[in-house]
Scaffold this motif. Structure first.
Motif, PDB file in Angstrom:
ATOM      1  N   MET A   1       0.844  -1.200   0.000  1.00 27.64           N
ATOM      2  CA  MET A   1       0.000   0.000   0.000  1.00 27.64           C
ATOM      3  C   MET A   1       0.874   1.242   0.000  1.00 27.64           C
ATOM      4  O   MET A   1       1.805   1.355   0.796  1.00 27.64           O
ATOM      5  N   ASP A   2       0.595   2.160  -0.930  1.00 30.95           N
ATOM      6  CA  ASP A   2       1.355   3.404  -0.990  1.00 30.95           C
ATOM      7  C   ASP A   2       1.138   4.203   0.287  1.00 30.95           C
ATOM      8  O   ASP A   2       0.036   4.290   0.822  1.00 30.95           O
ATOM      9  N   GLU A   3       2.222   4.824   0.761  1.00 30.85           N
ATOM     10  CA  GLU A   3       2.127   5.654   1.955  1.00 30.85           C
ATOM     11  C   GLU A   3       1.411   6.967   1.669  1.00 30.85           C
ATOM     12  O   GLU A   3       0.932   7.629   2.588  1.00 30.85           O
ATOM     13  N   PRO A  20      -3.596   4.857   7.674  1.00 29.00           N
ATOM     14  CA  PRO A  20      -4.758   5.112   8.549  1.00 29.00           C
ATOM     15  C   PRO A  20      -4.681   4.403   9.892  1.00 29.00           C
ATOM     16  O   PRO A  20      -5.127   4.954  10.903  1.00 29.00           O
ATOM     17  N   THR A  21      -4.140   3.180   9.945  1.00 29.89           N
ATOM     18  CA  THR A  21      -4.089   2.468  11.221  1.00 29.89           C
ATOM     19  C   THR A  21      -3.074   3.087  12.172  1.00 29.89           C
ATOM     20  O   THR A  21      -3.114   2.832  13.374  1.00 29.89           O
ATOM     21  N   LYS A  22      -2.170   3.904  11.647  1.00 32.21           N
ATOM     22  CA  LYS A  22      -1.183   4.619  12.465  1.00 32.21           C
ATOM     23  C   LYS A  22      -1.528   6.102  12.581  1.00 32.21           C
ATOM     24  O   LYS A  22      -0.684   6.907  12.969  1.00 32.21           O
ATOM     25  N   GLY A  54      -5.494  13.513   5.088  1.00 31.97           N
ATOM     26  CA  GLY A  54      -5.128  12.174   5.527  1.00 31.97           C
ATOM     27  C   GLY A  54      -6.292  11.220   5.391  1.00 31.97           C
ATOM     28  O   GLY A  54      -7.457  11.623   5.499  1.00 31.97           O
ATOM     29  N   THR A  55      -6.007   9.945   5.163  1.00 37.14           N
ATOM     30  CA  THR A  55      -7.043   8.916   5.156  1.00 37.14           C
ATOM     31  C   THR A  55      -7.289   8.439   6.582  1.00 37.14           C
ATOM     32  O   THR A  55      -6.458   8.621   7.469  1.00 37.14           O
ATOM     33  N   GLY A  56      -8.447   7.821   6.804  1.00 37.62           N
ATOM     34  CA  GLY A  56      -8.721   7.269   8.119  1.00 37.62           C
ATOM     35  C   GLY A  56      -9.139   8.328   9.128  1.00 37.62           C
ATOM     36  O   GLY A  56      -9.598   9.408   8.759  1.00 37.62           O
ATOM     37  N   PRO A  57      -8.947   8.035  10.412  1.00 42.04           N
ATOM     38  CA  PRO A  57      -9.513   8.890  11.462  1.00 42.04           C
ATOM     39  C   PRO A  57      -8.759  10.190  11.728  1.00 42.04           C
ATOM     40  O   PRO A  57      -9.253  11.025  12.474  1.00 42.04           O
ATOM     41  N   SER A  58      -7.563  10.364  11.152  1.00 39.18           N
ATOM     42  CA  SER A  58      -6.751  11.538  11.499  1.00 39.18           C
ATOM     43  C   SER A  58      -6.082  12.150  10.284  1.00 39.18           C
ATOM     44  O   SER A  58      -5.837  11.475   9.278  1.00 39.18           O
ATOM     45  N   ALA A  63       5.217  12.384  14.194  1.00 39.97           N
ATOM     46  CA  ALA A  63       6.275  11.473  13.777  1.00 39.97           C
ATOM     47  C   ALA A  63       6.006  10.061  14.293  1.00 39.97           C
ATOM     48  O   ALA A  63       5.459   9.872  15.384  1.00 39.97           O
ATOM     49  N   ASP A  64       6.389   9.082  13.503  1.00 43.96           N
ATOM     50  CA  ASP A  64       6.328   7.686  13.932  1.00 43.96           C
ATOM     51  C   ASP A  64       7.536   7.418  14.823  1.00 43.96           C
ATOM     52  O   ASP A  64       8.632   7.131  14.347  1.00 43.96           O
TER      53      ASP A  64
END
Length: 241
Positions: A1-3, A20-22, A54-58, A63-64
């Motif tokens: 999956m592309d970032e 999205p999961t992160k 952004g995709t998903g909830p946020s 930073a990761d």
């Protein structure tokens, strides 16, 4: 999956951070793709304006930090990552193409920095915007420059030193967002409307306006007037597209 997902429509590039999961936390791969895509967008006549979301909830939770665990023993890795992050933040004001952020959910730390690095911001009412780095024993470092440039010193220091979170309406009230809306779809549509308006204007006039704006923001009055004088003369030869 592309970032990072890219959607192109009528001169507008919609860049969607896609972890999205992160909560779209910025790892090296996403940061590299974002930098390269911004450079590609600026280099092509196909793109006249950019929406960042952004995709998903946020929008972006920052930073990761899972990538940072080995940096105490790898100073070179820490330096390369800091260089990459700085290059992304530098790029927004250097782009000839204007960028509007469509912000929802978490916009924290590096994500907050990305949002206000854009030329305009549309925020969802339930957005959580702020700089919680001190709570995790680190400093909001690279993101500090844009914040202190855009916000009154006392307000800026409150955000970076207390971890206070702002919602979308707070962001508008503090001057960090242009509009607040309810619902992610409405936020994105408002951002698309802004980008479409930019895309309909002369590309030469838009790029000159953006460049002059960022130059004047860093200059005193006399120097800013001199830059305005030069752009005034230059724009008389703009093509009418």
């Amino acid at each position: 999956m592309d970032e990072l997902n890219i959607e192109k429509q009528d001169g507008v590039w919609v860049l969607k951070m896609n972890r999205p999961t992160k909560h779209n936390a910025l790892n090296t791969a996403l940061t590299q793709q974002l930098l390269q895509t911004l450079q590609d967008a600026d280099a092509t006549s196909e793109c006249r304006a950019i929406v960042l979301t952004g995709t998903g909830p946020s929008f972006c939770a920052g930073a990761d930090t899972s990538e940072f665990r080995g940096f105490q023993d790898d100073r070179g890795g820490a330096l390369r990552r800091a260089d990459l992050t700085t290059s992304v933040h530098k790029s927004f004001s250097r782009l000839a193409k204007p960028v509007v952020a469509a912000v929802h959910g978490n916009a924290l730390g590096g994500g907050a920095g990305l949002a206000i690095a854009c030329d305009m911001v549309i925020a969802e009412s339930s957005t959580r915007f702020g700089y919680p780095e001190l709570k995790h024993g680190i400093c909001p470092a690279i993101v500090m420059a844009n914040l202190t440039r855009q916000l009154a010193p006392k307000k800026a220091f409150e955000l970076v030193s207390t971890g206070r979170l702002l919602n979308g309406q707070d962001m508008v009230d503090w001057g960090l967002a242009n509009q607040c809306a309810t619902g992610r779809d409405q936020v994105l549509q408002l951002a698309l409307d802004v980008a479409a308006q930019w895309a309909a204007y002369s590309v030469y006039a838009v790029s000159a306006t953006k460049r002059l704006f960022h130059r004047c923001a860093d200059l005193g009055l006399m120097e800013g007037l001199a830059c305005g004088h030069d752009t005034n003369v230059m724009m008389r030869s703009f093509p009418r597209d």
